[in-house]
Design an enzyme around this catalytic site. Structure first.
Site, mmCIF file in Angstrom:
data_model
loop_
_atom_site.group_PDB
_atom_site.id
_atom_site.type_symbol
_atom_site.label_atom_id
_atom_site.label_comp_id
_atom_site.label_asym_id
_atom_site.label_seq_id
_atom_site.Cartn_x
_atom_site.Cartn_y
_atom_site.Cartn_z
ATOM 1 N N LEU A 164 0.843 -1.189 0.000
ATOM 2 C CA LEU A 164 0.000 0.000 0.000
ATOM 3 C C LEU A 164 0.885 1.247 0.000
ATOM 4 C CD1 LEU A 164 -2.669 -0.967 2.718
ATOM 5 C CD2 LEU A 164 -2.756 -1.351 0.243
ATOM 6 N N ASP A 165 0.400 2.294 -0.657
ATOM 7 C CA ASP A 165 1.097 3.575 -0.603
ATOM 8 C C ASP A 165 1.168 4.079 0.837
ATOM 9 O OD1 ASP A 165 1.298 3.550 -3.373
ATOM 10 O OD2 ASP A 165 -0.536 4.718 -3.655
ATOM 11 N N LYS A 166 2.096 4.959 1.097
ATOM 12 C CA LYS A 166 2.298 5.503 2.438
ATOM 13 C C LYS A 166 1.006 6.045 3.038
ATOM 14 C CE LYS A 166 4.664 9.488 4.577
ATOM 15 N NZ LYS A 166 3.553 10.451 4.470
ATOM 16 N N THR A 168 -2.136 5.348 2.059
ATOM 17 C CA THR A 168 -3.278 4.442 1.931
ATOM 18 C C THR A 168 -3.303 3.553 3.166
ATOM 19 O OG1 THR A 168 -3.183 4.426 -0.488
ATOM 20 C CG2 THR A 168 -4.315 2.597 0.572
#
Length: 317
Positions: A164-166, A168
């Protein structure tokens, strides 16, 4: 699942049993072992290697020490070679190697949603990267996991099956060994929840190729010469000039959800990189809320859910 195996701790003399040995039953005829092994470890190349007496790690509950076992199966030939002839009814035992986690351990709050000896599933907050980077050396999920391993006298490499993105939030699945990682790779179904700007009344699919935006290293854009990317979505709540969506990905490109909804004029709230407003939330309103997979050993279907975080609930509830 593996058989019960008895051990005696060399440090304290305590005798105990462990069922972590992984057995695989051959139910078809294969000429040689290297033809069978790719079926259980599909991403490894065994064509010219040997399955030696690798280190198997277990744990003594009496003295709290890790135990390294070099030989589990008593046999006149304990090391199987990939050229060995195998037949229906044979049992292949894989001794997974002991691993050292070299990530810097950092104490922090972790939410564990599910765990067994092969897999751990975390509920990652936003504003936390999954892996260490040049600018994030000590504030990642991997750092906190390393600290938890140390506290529990465990040691395994950090293998995130989904990333996951930072900013998200939501579910991250971690495999504790190479075999489990190989088995789960590409076989974890994920459901995301996002809040986009504007009203989307009907379910639909976004089928638009994605590529890296020219002159940018991170930002993506939809373009005919990009990589095929497919996103399926269903509106759940329409309120306050925005829509809460349930999203499933047919492909898994970097920033796919963020790029796709921006491309149709409905950027995610808080996603200023793709045109979203920061007025009501300070990060992209995106959450991985459910994952499911078949367990590599028990073959049970595992379903894990994570509640929508408060900053996203406030947008539509």
């Amino acid at each position: 699942m593996g058989q019960q195996v008895s051990y005696k701790c060399q440090d304290c003399g305590f005798e105990f049993e462990n069922d972590g040995v992984s057995e695989f039953y051959i139910d078809n005829e294969y000429n040689q072992l290297h033809e069978f092994l790719p079926l259980i470890i599909p991403n490894e190349n065994f064509s010219s290697s040997k399955i030696k007496g690798r280190i198997y790690k277990t744990y003594c509950n009496n003295c709290k020490r890790n135990i390294k076992v070099y030989s589990i199966k008593e046999s006149s030939k304990s090391d199987a070679e990939t050229i060995d002839i195998v037949k229906s009814g044979d049992i292949i035992i894989l001794n997974l190697p002991f691993e050292v986690n070299n990530i810097n351990p950092v104490k922090g709050n972790l939410s564990v949603l599910w765990e067994d000896e092969y897999i751990i599933v975390y509920d990652k907050p936003y504003d936390m990267p999954v892996h260490p980077t040049k600018i994030h050396q000590n504030d990642t999920l991997a750092n906190l996991d390393a600290y938890r391993q140390r506290e529990l006298s465990e040691s395994y490499r950090f293998r995130a099956i989904n990333r996951l993105d930072k900013d998200t939030s939501g579910i991250v699945v971690i495999a504790k060994d190479r075999y489990t990682a190989s088995y789960l790779s590409g076989n974890v179904d994920k459901t995301y929840f996002a809040v986009c700007e504007g009203i989307i009344n009907t379910s639909g699919t976004i089928d638009r190729p994605i590529k890296v935006m020219e002159g940018r290293s991170i930002q993506r854009v939809c373009a005919d010469d990009g990589v095929k990317s497919v996103t399926h979505y269903k509106p759940l709540i329409l309120k306050n000039s925005c829509t809460l969506l349930e999203i499933n990905l047919e492909t898994g490109r970097t920033h796919q959800i963020r790029t796709h909804f921006s491309s149709i004029g409905h950027p995610l709230l808080g996603d200023d990189m793709y045109g979203g407003s920061l007025e009501r939330i300070e990060r992209q309103a995106l959450h991985c809320g459910e994952v499911s997979f078949i367990h590599p050993f028990s073959k049970e279907k595992i379903i894990i859910k994570s509640d929508l975080p408060n900053d996203m609930k406030k947008l539509t509830f």
